[in-house]
Each structure stands twice: as C-alpha cells, then as structure tokens.
Design a protein around this motif. Structure first.
Motif, PDB file in Angstrom:
ATOM      1  N   LEU B  51       0.683  -1.150  -0.043  1.00  0.00           N
ATOM      2  CA  LEU B  51       0.190   0.007  -0.059  1.00  0.00           C
ATOM      3  C   LEU B  51       0.765   1.333  -0.054  1.00  0.00           C
ATOM      4  O   LEU B  51       0.578   2.253  -1.017  1.00  0.00           O
ATOM      5  CB  LEU B  51      -0.980  -0.070   1.256  1.00  0.00           C
ATOM      6  CG  LEU B  51      -2.010   0.990   1.234  1.00  0.00           C
ATOM      7  CD1 LEU B  51      -3.138   0.500   0.021  1.00  0.00           C
ATOM      8  CD2 LEU B  51      -2.809   1.059   2.473  1.00  0.00           C
ATOM      9  N   MET B  52       2.176   1.265   0.773  1.00  0.00           N
ATOM     10  CA  MET B  52       2.789   2.342   0.831  1.00  0.00           C
ATOM     11  C   MET B  52       3.369   2.601  -0.457  1.00  0.00           C
ATOM     12  O   MET B  52       3.591   3.792  -0.920  1.00  0.00           O
ATOM     13  CB  MET B  52       3.999   2.139   2.074  1.00  0.00           C
ATOM     14  CG  MET B  52       3.278   2.264   3.224  1.00  0.00           C
ATOM     15  SD  MET B  52       4.400   2.891   4.449  1.00  0.00           S
ATOM     16  CE  MET B  52       5.483   1.753   4.718  1.00  0.00           C
ATOM     17  N   THR B  53       3.912   1.566  -1.021  1.00  0.00           N
ATOM     18  CA  THR B  53       4.437   1.722  -2.436  1.00  0.00           C
ATOM     19  C   THR B  53       3.555   2.509  -3.564  1.00  0.00           C
ATOM     20  O   THR B  53       3.812   3.184  -4.273  1.00  0.00           O
ATOM     21  CB  THR B  53       4.939   0.365  -2.610  1.00  0.00           C
ATOM     22  OG1 THR B  53       5.885  -0.215  -1.943  1.00  0.00           O
ATOM     23  CG2 THR B  53       5.978   0.510  -4.414  1.00  0.00           C
ATOM     24  N   LEU B  54       2.235   1.636  -3.446  1.00  0.00           N
ATOM     25  CA  LEU B  54       1.276   2.051  -4.436  1.00  0.00           C
ATOM     26  C   LEU B  54       0.850   3.710  -4.151  1.00  0.00           C
ATOM     27  O   LEU B  54       0.677   4.247  -5.054  1.00  0.00           O
ATOM     28  CB  LEU B  54       0.006   1.476  -4.147  1.00  0.00           C
ATOM     29  CG  LEU B  54       0.079  -0.077  -4.671  1.00  0.00           C
ATOM     30  CD1 LEU B  54      -1.151  -0.933  -4.339  1.00  0.00           C
ATOM     31  CD2 LEU B  54       0.225   0.016  -6.025  1.00  0.00           C
ATOM     32  N   LEU B  55       0.960   3.987  -2.877  1.00  0.00           N
ATOM     33  CA  LEU B  55       0.556   5.322  -2.335  1.00  0.00           C
ATOM     34  C   LEU B  55       1.678   6.457  -3.048  1.00  0.00           C
ATOM     35  O   LEU B  55       1.358   7.336  -3.559  1.00  0.00           O
ATOM     36  CB  LEU B  55       0.297   5.415  -1.039  1.00  0.00           C
ATOM     37  CG  LEU B  55      -1.178   5.288  -0.468  1.00  0.00           C
ATOM     38  CD1 LEU B  55      -1.059   5.428   1.167  1.00  0.00           C
ATOM     39  CD2 LEU B  55      -2.021   6.339  -1.219  1.00  0.00           C
ATOM     40  N   VAL B  56       2.907   5.983  -2.823  1.00  0.00           N
ATOM     41  CA  VAL B  56       4.165   6.883  -3.152  1.00  0.00           C
ATOM     42  C   VAL B  56       3.773   7.092  -4.683  1.00  0.00           C
ATOM     43  O   VAL B  56       4.015   8.055  -5.210  1.00  0.00           O
ATOM     44  CB  VAL B  56       5.263   6.078  -3.051  1.00  0.00           C
ATOM     45  CG1 VAL B  56       6.463   6.889  -3.650  1.00  0.00           C
ATOM     46  CG2 VAL B  56       5.691   6.178  -1.292  1.00  0.00           C
ATOM     47  N   MET B  57       3.479   5.880  -5.438  1.00  0.00           N
ATOM     48  CA  MET B  57       3.305   6.146  -7.088  1.00  0.00           C
ATOM     49  C   MET B  57       2.269   6.819  -7.301  1.00  0.00           C
ATOM     50  O   MET B  57       2.168   7.643  -8.360  1.00  0.00           O
ATOM     51  CB  MET B  57       3.262   4.744  -7.545  1.00  0.00           C
ATOM     52  CG  MET B  57       4.857   3.878  -7.371  1.00  0.00           C
ATOM     53  SD  MET B  57       4.308   2.091  -7.979  1.00  0.00           S
ATOM     54  CE  MET B  57       3.962   2.349  -9.460  1.00  0.00           C
ATOM     55  N   ALA B  58       1.114   6.653  -6.518  1.00  0.00           N
ATOM     56  CA  ALA B  58      -0.145   7.320  -6.933  1.00  0.00           C
ATOM     57  C   ALA B  58      -0.226   8.914  -6.729  1.00  0.00           C
ATOM     58  O   ALA B  58      -0.237   9.547  -7.502  1.00  0.00           O
ATOM     59  CB  ALA B  58      -1.349   6.742  -5.966  1.00  0.00           C
ATOM     60  N   ILE B  59       0.620   9.357  -5.587  1.00  0.00           N
ATOM     61  CA  ILE B  59       0.704  10.773  -5.345  1.00  0.00           C
ATOM     62  C   ILE B  59       1.428  11.486  -6.256  1.00  0.00           C
ATOM     63  O   ILE B  59       1.228  12.355  -7.117  1.00  0.00           O
ATOM     64  CB  ILE B  59       1.403  10.932  -4.106  1.00  0.00           C
ATOM     65  CG1 ILE B  59       0.700  10.508  -2.966  1.00  0.00           C
ATOM     66  CG2 ILE B  59       1.843  12.469  -3.808  1.00  0.00           C
ATOM     67  CD1 ILE B  59       0.996  10.356  -1.309  1.00  0.00           C
ATOM     68  N   ALA B  60       2.771  10.517  -6.895  1.00  0.00           N
ATOM     69  CA  ALA B  60       3.494  11.115  -7.877  1.00  0.00           C
ATOM     70  C   ALA B  60       2.698  11.231  -9.238  1.00  0.00           C
ATOM     71  O   ALA B  60       2.792  12.255  -9.820  1.00  0.00           O
ATOM     72  CB  ALA B  60       4.714  10.153  -8.022  1.00  0.00           C
ATOM     73  N   LEU B  61       1.652  10.251  -9.310  1.00  0.00           N
ATOM     74  CA  LEU B  61       1.016  10.371 -10.648  1.00  0.00           C
ATOM     75  C   LEU B  61      -0.314  11.366 -10.700  1.00  0.00           C
ATOM     76  O   LEU B  61      -0.510  12.007 -11.601  1.00  0.00           O
ATOM     77  CB  LEU B  61       0.449   8.949 -11.063  1.00  0.00           C
ATOM     78  CG  LEU B  61       1.350   7.946 -11.349  1.00  0.00           C
ATOM     79  CD1 LEU B  61       0.625   6.664 -11.309  1.00  0.00           C
ATOM     80  CD2 LEU B  61       1.555   8.158 -12.829  1.00  0.00           C
ATOM     81  N   SER B  62      -0.767  11.516  -9.330  1.00  0.00           N
ATOM     82  CA  SER B  62      -1.975  12.501  -9.265  1.00  0.00           C
ATOM     83  C   SER B  62      -1.482  14.080  -9.356  1.00  0.00           C
ATOM     84  O   SER B  62      -2.362  14.818  -9.856  1.00  0.00           O
ATOM     85  CB  SER B  62      -2.538  12.475  -8.056  1.00  0.00           C
ATOM     86  OG  SER B  62      -1.701  12.436  -6.843  1.00  0.00           O
ATOM     87  N   LEU B  63      -0.336  14.271  -9.288  1.00  0.00           N
ATOM     88  CA  LEU B  63       0.250  15.641  -9.272  1.00  0.00           C
ATOM     89  C   LEU B  63      -0.024  16.356 -10.631  1.00  0.00           C
ATOM     90  O   LEU B  63      -0.693  17.142 -10.849  1.00  0.00           O
ATOM     91  CB  LEU B  63       1.619  15.940  -8.595  1.00  0.00           C
ATOM     92  CG  LEU B  63       1.736  17.217  -8.258  1.00  0.00           C
ATOM     93  CD1 LEU B  63       0.911  17.814  -7.188  1.00  0.00           C
ATOM     94  CD2 LEU B  63       3.265  17.254  -7.631  1.00  0.00           C
ATOM     95  N   PRO B  64       0.704  15.510 -11.641  1.00  0.00           N
ATOM     96  CA  PRO B  64       0.520  16.080 -13.009  1.00  0.00           C
ATOM     97  C   PRO B  64      -0.763  15.947 -13.209  1.00  0.00           C
ATOM     98  O   PRO B  64      -1.250  16.940 -14.040  1.00  0.00           O
ATOM     99  CB  PRO B  64       1.489  15.135 -13.911  1.00  0.00           C
ATOM    100  CG  PRO B  64       1.862  14.206 -12.925  1.00  0.00           C
ATOM    101  CD  PRO B  64       1.722  14.668 -11.447  1.00  0.00           C
ATOM    102  N   GLY B  65      -1.866  15.044 -13.072  1.00  0.00           N
ATOM    103  CA  GLY B  65      -3.292  14.998 -13.323  1.00  0.00           C
ATOM    104  C   GLY B  65      -4.010  16.186 -12.801  1.00  0.00           C
ATOM    105  O   GLY B  65      -4.595  16.756 -13.409  1.00  0.00           O
ATOM    106  N   LEU B  66      -3.855  16.508 -11.552  1.00  0.00           N
ATOM    107  CA  LEU B  66      -4.316  17.774 -10.960  1.00  0.00           C
ATOM    108  C   LEU B  66      -4.004  19.098 -11.746  1.00  0.00           C
ATOM    109  O   LEU B  66      -4.902  19.939 -12.233  1.00  0.00           O
ATOM    110  CB  LEU B  66      -4.085  17.953  -9.477  1.00  0.00           C
ATOM    111  CG  LEU B  66      -4.916  17.094  -8.619  1.00  0.00           C
ATOM    112  CD1 LEU B  66      -4.265  17.243  -7.177  1.00  0.00           C
ATOM    113  CD2 LEU B  66      -6.413  17.568  -8.544  1.00  0.00           C
ATOM    114  N   LEU B  67      -2.679  19.184 -12.028  1.00  0.00           N
ATOM    115  CA  LEU B  67      -2.202  20.379 -13.015  1.00  0.00           C
ATOM    116  C   LEU B  67      -2.754  20.352 -13.955  1.00  0.00           C
ATOM    117  O   LEU B  67      -3.270  21.220 -14.792  1.00  0.00           O
ATOM    118  CB  LEU B  67      -0.813  20.357 -13.038  1.00  0.00           C
ATOM    119  CG  LEU B  67       0.130  20.561 -11.879  1.00  0.00           C
ATOM    120  CD1 LEU B  67       1.514  20.435 -11.931  1.00  0.00           C
ATOM    121  CD2 LEU B  67      -0.129  22.099 -11.667  1.00  0.00           C
TER     122      LEU B  67
END
Lengths: 218, 328
Positions: B51-67
């Motif tokens: 879950l932690m690995t997935l969260l790190v990846m998801a946060i990294a991916l969500s930032l450009p998505g929000l932008l």
C-alpha cells in the motif's frame, strides 16, 4: 551419451578443477564418479549441465557439442537432464507436489498431464501420500526423494546425481542407490558422484575415479 | 488392404518429452493466468508495504493529473474571453463630461463600432468602488483619480487580430483619447502563462513518471532478491529467461495498474475538495463557466500510462539483476 575429449576446466582464480579429462559414458550405462572432495566431481557434472563451460577440449552430450551451444539454448539442454543435488535444492514455499511439478510447468505441459506425471514420479519414490506436505515437514531422506522425483518427472534420458546420499544413513543410502539402479534398468543413462566407496563397491557398475582433476582409471 | 500408416517419432530412449504445440499454448496461457494471480497474492501478503509503495506512486501520478485539470480549465476560460475583443478608451483627464459624451457620439457613427458605452469619471468611480473592495480607501481621496472611459465593442469583423490591433491603434490616435487598450493583450498574456504552465506540467509529468519507474524498479529488485532461491532452482531445471522474468513483469504491471487507479481516485478526491471554493469564485465573476473535471478518458489514459511505467520499471530491474543470478 557423454563424451569428454581432453577437457580442462580452469576457474577465473586460476584453479584448475579438471585437467585433460577423457571420458565416455555409453547410452543406457550407469557409472559412479568418485574421488576426494575437491577432486573435480562437481565440476564435471556442472560441465555436463552447462553451469560451467570447458576452458579447453571438446564436450558432447547426447550427440550435441556443448562448446558451441548458445546461452539461449541452455534451458532446453537442461530439460533433457535430470539432476539430483546434494542439498536437494527444493523450494520451501510450496508443497512436494509443486516442487516436482516445476520442470513440467516450465516445459509447458498441460495441467492434467502434470498431475498424472507428478503422481507417477512421487509414487516411484514412495511419497505419493505426502504430496501435499511442505518439504520442511519431511525427513532429509524424504526430501532427497522429492528431489529425485523432480529429476525424473520429465523422463530424462540422462540422470546426474551429486552426492545424493551425502547426509543419509546407510540404509536410506542403499535405498536411494537402488532407485538409480531401477532407472538404469529401464534405459536411463545414470552418472552418480559419490564418495561412499563401501556402497558403490556393492553395485555392479563402472567406477570412475578422479584425482586432482584427472581421471585415474575408468 | 493396406495397413494405415502411423507416423512414429524417432526413437528417443525412455523419453517422451515432446509436448504438442496445442498443449504448450494452453499451458502457456494457464501459466500466465497463474502468474498473474500469484503476483496479486504477493501484493496481498505484505499489504502495508504494498500500500505504501502504491501510495507513493499514486501521489506522484496524481500531481500532474491535477495540474492538467487546472490547465485545461484555464485554457477553456481564455478561449471564452478571446471571443469578446473589447477595446477600452481612456480619455484625457482634462476632458469634461460634455466633450466626452460628444466624442462617444462621434465614434458611435463609425462602421467599425458595433456598440459603445460611455463611463464618466463618476460612473467609473462608482463601479470601481462596488467591485474592487477598495471603496473605503477611495473615500479618503480628495479628487476622483479615474479618467472617463469609453468601452468599444467592435463590429464582428474587427474582433479578431490583426484587425482588432489596427482598430485599437486608430482609436488611440483620436483627439481626446489618452490610451486605447484591448483586453486581448490580457488574453495574450494569459495564454503565455498557460503555455508556460503546460511546459512545467509536461516536465513534471516526465520527472514523476521517471520516479514511478524507479520506485517500481526498486520494489521489483527487492522481490528478485527475496526470490533468489526460486530463480536459481527454476534456472537449474531448465526455465528460460522469459519464464523467470514473467512473474516480475506481472508484479510491475500490477503496481502500475493499481497505483494508476489510486491516482485517479486521488485526483477526483482533490477536485471534490476544491469544487466548493472554485464554485464560489466562479459565481463571483458572474460567469456561466462550468469547471471541467477529470473525465473517464484522461483517467483511462492515466491508468494505461501508469501500467506501462510499472512494466517498464520491472523490466529494467529484471534486466539489471536477473543475469547476476546464475546457478553455480
């Protein structure tokens, strides 16, 4: 089946494990490979499995020149050889059944065929009722027999064993050697590395002796 | 009567290791299914770590998505504004009201002008007080600092560049006009800022995608280390490189897929949190502007890219580390 022509094996650190070995093992023959530890028994078996390549000389197995075999063909070469290791190399995260099934899974057998063959192999070594056991729950003799079942499950033409009775008491050792003898009776070529001279002398097979990397007589 | 001929394989000793292509294909698919299920099971065996690995990846991916969502909204806003093409004429401060009205009257007759409204300094002050929030500060001033303004809406053929710019220059040279400003200058500036934002988002997306690849690569490297024994045994009994690689590529794929879905969720949650203040802001501007969200298409693209990054990261780890594990 196995032809060594003037084969030497030198390790990168300069140690010469095998020197100018000439050796023939006919199809359907069974032989023992003996000698002190460090005499080169394991190195000789590793050459046959292509875990090492000869530094010099020609090596042929089942008519194929191993010197020129490209790396991508090595897995297919290994599938034709059953190998029994001293420390049996079993996986403790799965059952005896799954351990024996591994070579069939790799070779691409169908699920039903895998079930049939694995049970036949386990029956052959007398462990059919323990197929669901994890190897850790088995005695060392039983673990070794699971290793043998895995080696024969693919019906190889050549069976190699590296000190298969190393950790076993004399009675179990005799049983294991008896199994190899049976496989040989149905046409499998068998080469067993062992230093258990007392046991070897009781069986009617050729003995090849290695001394400091050289074939002494055989 | 002739015996039916039976094709026999060449004698192979005790061997019958031939496996039909059909069986092989079926077994291949079966193995793929098995490996896929296995990699899911592995994810579940250490749920917190996964879950932690997935969260790190998801946060990294969500930032450009929000932008991306912010940018596409800014873009559609700037497109809306581009259509107006108004010109504001600031009249010379000395000009009195009558002269201003007169000038407005003259300009109204012009064919290039569709509509026009005149704001006296007092009107301008009243409007400014109402909308700027500086009302009290303006009360302190002795005199009205604002000039009179004429707001010109050009006729349709003059609302676009370069005709608009020509009209602006023409109107700027009229006697009594101190300065002519087109709101298109603003839009041009906004567009430049959006272009800059796009570039930054792109750069960030590349950097964060690289981070995702590295995170997966590192996770898979650890997995390879943990399964060293298994890899050795598989190679000993004749497993090909492809067979050894397969479970790790599936693991990478799972990490990529799930982190992509998680990132999608994070983006939607982020937009939901922002929706209230954004709505309030939009209503302040009396606009009919409806902010765009993160639709299914960008979401699927995000999940696809992230799954691809997962496989890529696993592939890099496998190429780098698997060859080091050879039976000796």
């Amino acid at each position: 089946m196995i032809e060594f022509d003037n084969v030497s094996l030198r390790y990168p650190n300069g140690f010469e494990a095998l020197s100018q070995v000439d050796l023939r093992l006919a199809r359907g023959e069974m032989a023992f490979l003996t000698g002190h530890s460090g005499a080169g028994k394991s190195s000789l078996l590793k050459l046959i499995m292509l875990m090492e390549r000869p530094s010099q000389g020609q090596l042929r197995v089942n008519g194929q020149n191993l010197n020129r075999m490209p790396a991508r063909k090595i897995p297919f070469h290994r599938r034709k050889i059953g190998v029994i290791h001293q420390n049996h190399q079993l996986l403790f995260d799965r059952t005896a059944f799954d351990n024996v099934a591994l070579p069939l899974l790799i070779a691409g057998y169908e699920r039903d065929a895998i079930g049939r063959r694995v049970r036949a192999a386990l029956a052959k070594v007398g462990l059919l009722e323990k197929e669901k056991f994890n190897p850790i729950q088995l005695s060392s003799g039983e673990q070794q027999r699971v290793g043998i079942a895995r080696a024969i499950v693919n019906k190889p033409q050549l069976l190699l064993a590296d000190e298969p009775t190393g950790n076993l008491d004399p009675r179990l050792s005799a049983e294991i050697m008896g199994l190899f003898h049976q496989f040989n009776q149905v046409g499998v070529t068998v080469l067993v590395a062992s230093h258990d001279l007392a046991l070897i002398s009781r069986l009617p097979h050729r003995v090849i002796t290695l001394q400091k990397g050289r074939v002494h007589h055989g | 009567m002739a015996e039916p001929t039976v094709k026999r394989p060449a004698p192979q000793g005790a061997s019958s290791q031939r496996v039909s292509w059909q069986d092989r294909g079926r077994s291949y698919l079966h193995h793929h299914r098995q490996v896929a299920a296995e990699s899911l099971r592995r994810l579940r065996t250490a749920p917190l770590n996964s879950l932690m690995t997935l969260l790190v990846m998801a946060i990294a991916l969500s930032l450009p998505g929000l932008l991306y969502v912010g940018l596409s909204n800014a873009q559609s806003l700037s497109h809306q504004w581009q259509g107006e093409g108004q010109i504001s004429l600031y009249l010379q401060p000395g000009l009195d009201s009558a002269a201003g009205e007169d000038l407005a009257q003259q300009l109204r007759a012009n064919a290039q002008v569709e509509t026009l409204s005149y704001l006296s300094p007092d009107d301008a002050l009243a409007e400014f007080q109402q909308f700027s929030g500086f009302g009290e500060a303006l009360d302190q001033l002795q005199a009205n600092p604002l000039p009179a303004v004429i707001l010109v809406t050009p006729s349709p053929e003059y609302r676009r560049q370069p005709a608009l710019e020509q009209l602006r220059q023409l109107l700027g040279s009229v006697d009594g006009v101190a300065e002519a400003q087109s709101d298109q200058a603003w839009v041009a500036r906004l567009n430049q800022i959006i272009a800059l934002g796009e570039r930054i988002t792109g750069l960030l997306a590349v950097l964060l995608a690289t981070a995702v690849v590295l995170v997966v690569g590192n996770t898979i490297r650890l997995e390879i280390e943990n399964r060293r024994e298994e890899i050795l045994v598989v190679k000993l009994v004749g497993g090909t490189d492809a067979f050894v690689r397969r479970p790790f590529l599936y693991s990478g794929f799972c990490y990529g897929l799930f982190s992509g879905v998680l990132a999608w969720g994070l983006i939607l949650a982020g937009l939901w949190l922002l929706s209230e203040p954004v709505g309030a802001l939009v209503s302040l501007y009396e606009g009919s502007f409806a902010p765009a969200g993160f639709g299914p298409l960008p979401g699927l693209v995000l999940v696809f890219i992230s799954a691809l990054m997962g496989v890529l990261g696993a592939w890099i780890a496998v190429v780098r580390h698997l060859h080091a594990i050879e039976p000796r």
